[in-house]
Design an enzyme around this catalytic site. Structure first.
Site, PDB file in Angstrom:
ATOM      1  N   TYR A 297       0.909  -1.311   0.170  1.00  0.00           N
ATOM      2  CA  TYR A 297      -0.047   0.034   0.022  1.00  0.00           C
ATOM      3  C   TYR A 297       0.799   1.311  -0.108  1.00  0.00           C
ATOM      4  O   TYR A 297       1.637   1.333   0.992  1.00  0.00           O
ATOM      5  CB  TYR A 297      -0.875  -0.047   1.377  1.00  0.00           C
ATOM      6  CG  TYR A 297      -2.073   0.839   1.232  1.00  0.00           C
ATOM      7  CD1 TYR A 297      -3.200   0.434   0.603  1.00  0.00           C
ATOM      8  CD2 TYR A 297      -1.923   2.192   1.427  1.00  0.00           C
ATOM      9  CE1 TYR A 297      -4.372   1.241   0.746  1.00  0.00           C
ATOM     10  CE2 TYR A 297      -3.266   3.029   1.453  1.00  0.00           C
ATOM     11  CZ  TYR A 297      -4.281   2.584   1.133  1.00  0.00           C
ATOM     12  OH  TYR A 297      -5.326   3.449   0.925  1.00  0.00           O
ATOM     13  N   TYR A 341      -5.600   5.497  -7.326  1.00  0.00           N
ATOM     14  CA  TYR A 341      -5.839   5.375  -5.918  1.00  0.00           C
ATOM     15  C   TYR A 341      -7.322   4.904  -5.534  1.00  0.00           C
ATOM     16  O   TYR A 341      -8.324   5.500  -5.553  1.00  0.00           O
ATOM     17  CB  TYR A 341      -5.710   6.841  -5.018  1.00  0.00           C
ATOM     18  CG  TYR A 341      -6.074   6.916  -3.592  1.00  0.00           C
ATOM     19  CD1 TYR A 341      -5.406   6.299  -2.613  1.00  0.00           C
ATOM     20  CD2 TYR A 341      -7.146   7.466  -3.124  1.00  0.00           C
ATOM     21  CE1 TYR A 341      -5.680   6.062  -1.240  1.00  0.00           C
ATOM     22  CE2 TYR A 341      -7.520   7.702  -1.790  1.00  0.00           C
ATOM     23  CZ  TYR A 341      -6.763   6.935  -1.063  1.00  0.00           C
ATOM     24  OH  TYR A 341      -7.275   6.961   0.556  1.00  0.00           O
TER      25      TYR A 341
END
Length: 388
Positions: A297, A341
C-alpha cells in the site's frame, strides 16, 4: 484469526473474478454507477452471473449500500453482507470477510467492491472538514489545532522521525516513487501511463508537508474495483486459474489511532502491520523469501519502506536500499502513486493477475503475492498463491 496461533482459513477460498471501471479524474457518473459497473465486470471475468451471488462486502466509507448495488446489478437474495472500517485499511479485510463467509458456509459467492469519486467529489487528501463529534475525533483533536490537518501532514510526522533515527535524507523516498511510476508507464490502465520519473524529478517536486514532496503522495481517483470470492473447489471449475487465499489477516496495534498514533514509544515502525505480517507468515507457512511479488500500500512513500521492514524483507532503516536493489518486484501495476488510488482494491486485483500470469508487467513464474492495505490505521493483508 488469533494473533497467537495459525487459523484454518488459508486455502479454503479463492479470488475468481476481478473487474474495474476506467480510472479517471472526473468520471461523470455516480458512485453507484461506478460500483455497479465494477461488479458486473468482475462477475463477467469470473464467468458467473448476478444470480450466483449471495454475499457482498464493502467499506464503511462506501456510499453505495450492498442492497442498492445488488438491485442495480440484478443480484437477488443476500445471506451475507458486511462492511469494514478504517478506509484503505479495509482493502484486504474485505477479501478476508468474504473468505470467512465462504469457508463457514454462510455464502457461496461473495462480491467485494469499492467505488468513489475521490477526485471530482470528496477528496480524502483535503483532510478533516466538518467532522461530526466522535471518539475518533477526540484523538484528532490533539493534532488538528497545531496544523496537522491532512493525511500528508500526519504521515510527515512519522517520516521525519524515521529519517532522523536512521540518518537519512528525504531523497530516499524517491526510490518508491520511481519504481511505481516505472511500472505505471507500461500499464495502459494507469493514470501515469507513459510517464516515468527519475530520482531527480522526485527531488525537484514541490514540498507538500516536509519531508514529503508532491511525488511522495498518491493520486486522487474516480473509479470502482470489484472482486469475486468463492470456494477453491468451485473456483477450479471457472474461467480463470484461482488466486487462492493462502492467508488473510487484520491488525490494530497498541495505542492505535487513525493516522495520528504519535504517542507511541517509537514512531519509526507500523506495529499494526507487524501484527498482520506475523499472522500471514504463520498461517501461510511462507517467509519473505517465498514472495514473488509485493503489492504494498503506497498512499505515501515512507510507509512503503516501513512495511517492508515490518514484514522482514530488510532490517529497520534499510527499506530504501531494498527497494532500490529491485530484489522484490514491487507494485507492478504502478500502485496508488502511478495507477490509481482505489483504497488498495486495485492492488488486490493486481495480485490476482500476477498469480494468474496475466499482468501487464508480469513477474515470470510468480506463485506467491503479498498484498497490504492502508497504513497508519488499523489494517489488513493477504497472501495469494497460484493453485496447485
Amino acid at each position: 484469526m488469533s494473533a497467537r496461533q495459525a487459523d484454518s482459513l488459508g486455502g479454503r477460498a479463492a479470488v475468481v473474478g476481478i473487474g474495474a471501471t476506467e480510472f479517471s479524474k472526473d468520471s461523470g457518473r455516480s458512485e453507484l454507477a461506478l460500483a455497479a459497473e465494477a461488479v458486473r465486470a468482475a462477475l463477467a471475468d469470473a464467468g458467473l452471473t448476478a444470480a450466483d451471488v449471495d454475499g457482498m462486502v464493502t467499506f464503511t466509507m462506501d456510499t453505495s449500500p450492498e442492497i442498492t448495488v445488488a438491485q442495480a446489478t440484478g443480484i437477488g437474495e443476500l445471506s451475507f453482507f458486511s462492511r469494514v472500517h478504517y478506509g484503505g485499511g479495509a482493502a484486504c479485510a474485505t477479501v478476508q470477510q468474504a473468505a470467512l463467509a465462504v469457508a463457514s458456509g454462510l455464502a457461496e459467492v461473495v462480491v467485494c467492491y469499492r467505488a468513489f469519486n475521490e477526485r471530482s467529489g470528496r477528496r480524502f487528501g483535503s483532510g478533516v472538514q466538518r467532522r461530526e463529534p466522535s471518539a475518533e475525533g477526540v484523538a484528532l483533536g490533539w493534532a488538528l489545532p497545531f496544523g496537522l490537518l491532512t493525511p500528508a501532514s500526519w504521515v510527515a510526522m512519522a517520516a521525519r522521525r524515521y529519517l532522523h533515527t536512521y540518518g537519512l535524507e528525504p531523497e530516499v523516498f524517491g526510490h518508491v516513487a520511481v519504481t511505481a511510476r516505472r511500472h505505471a508507464a507500461t500499464n495502459p490502465a494507469a493514470h501515469f501511463h507513459g510517464r516515468p520519473i527519475t530520482l531527480a524529478d522526485h527531488a525537484a517536486s514541490r514540498w507538500i508537508a516536509e519531508p514529503l514532496r508532491l511525488l511522495d503522495c498518491c493520486q486522487e481517483t474516480d473509479g470502482g474495483q470489484a472482486l469475486v470470492v468463492t470456494s477453491v473447489e468451485r473456483a477450479r471449475t471457472l474461467r480463470h486459474p484461482p488466486a487462492v487465499i493462502a492467508a488473510a489477516a487484520q491488525g490494530a496495534g497498541r495505542a492505535q489511532e487513525q493516522m495520528t498514533s504519535f504517542y507511541r514509544d517509537d514512531l519509526t515502525g507500523l506495529p499494526e502491520m507487524g501484527l498482520v505480517a506475523r499472522q500471514l507468515w504463520r498461517t501461510s507457512g511462507l517467509t519473505p523469501g517465498d514472495i514473488d511479488v509485493g503489492i504494498v500500500y503506497d498512499h505515501f512513500t515512507p510507509f512503503v519502506l516501513t512495511q517492508l521492514e515490518e514484514f522482514g524483507f530488510c532490517r529497520p532503516g534499510e527499506g530504501a536500499d531494498f527497494v532500490a536493489s529491485g530484489a522484490l518486484p514491487l507494485n507492478t501495476h504502478g500502485g496508488q502513486l502511478g495507477e490509481a488510488y482505489l483504497h488498495g482494491m486495485n492492488g488486490v486485483a493486481e495480485a490476482v493477475r500476477q498469480v494468474r500470469g496475466t499482468a501487464v508487467n508480469q513477474v515470470a513464474g510468480a506463485r506467491h503475492a503479498l498484498v497490504t492495505a492502508g497504513t497508519g490505521v488499523p489494517t489488513s493483508g493477504l497472501v495469494l498463491r497460484a493453485d496447485g
